[in-house]
Design a protein around this motif. Structure first.
Motif: not given
Length: 135
Positions: A36-39, A52-58, A123-127
């Motif tokens: 959802a964050l990436l979208a 910010v997507a890194f925060l919930p991932t970690v 994935a978040v890092l690449i995007v």
């Protein structure tokens, strides 16, 4: 006494099942939230959303590690109760005696969690890299 031990083992197994279910749900929520964050980041011009997507991932990775560690501790308790003699079973749900055998850090970097959550981080890092190099 055999019926009491069976009930005790069933109670421990119930805890193990709930912990495994929590871990499964965390993985689902992690994928959903990161997607959802990436979208949202893709549909808007706000680049700050991507990091910010890194925060919930970690955070989900750490929480999943907690649940997996608890599951492993209760598996140790189950094995201990299963292998102990009738007089040695105390019917306790305390996993304290096994705390030193199962370390949180080793669980977090286990192949199981690293493969799943590491893929999300990658994935978040690449995007994020693609987005920031194009802008």
């Amino acid at each position: 006494m055999a019926a009491e031990r069976e009930a005790y083992l069933a109670m421990i197994q119930g805890v193990i099942n709930r912990l495994a279910q929590n871990s499964f749900l965390l993985k689902g929520w992690s994928v959903l939230l990161v997607s959802a964050l990436l979208a949202v980041a893709a549909s808007s011009s706000e680049d700050w959303i991507l990091p910010v997507a890194f925060l919930p991932t970690v955070a989900f990775w750490g929480l999943d590690g907690y649940y997996l560690r608890q599951e492993r501790l209760f598996r140790r308790l189950y094995d201990h109760a299963r292998q102990a003699g009738e007089a040695d079973v105390d019917y306790s749900m305390d996993t304290g005696p096994f705390q030193t055998e199962v370390r949180w850090r080793s669980v977090v970097v286990s192949r199981t969690l690293s493969a799943f959550h590491g893929t999300l981080v990658a994935a978040v890092l690449i995007v994020t890299i693609i987005a920031f190099t194009q802008s």
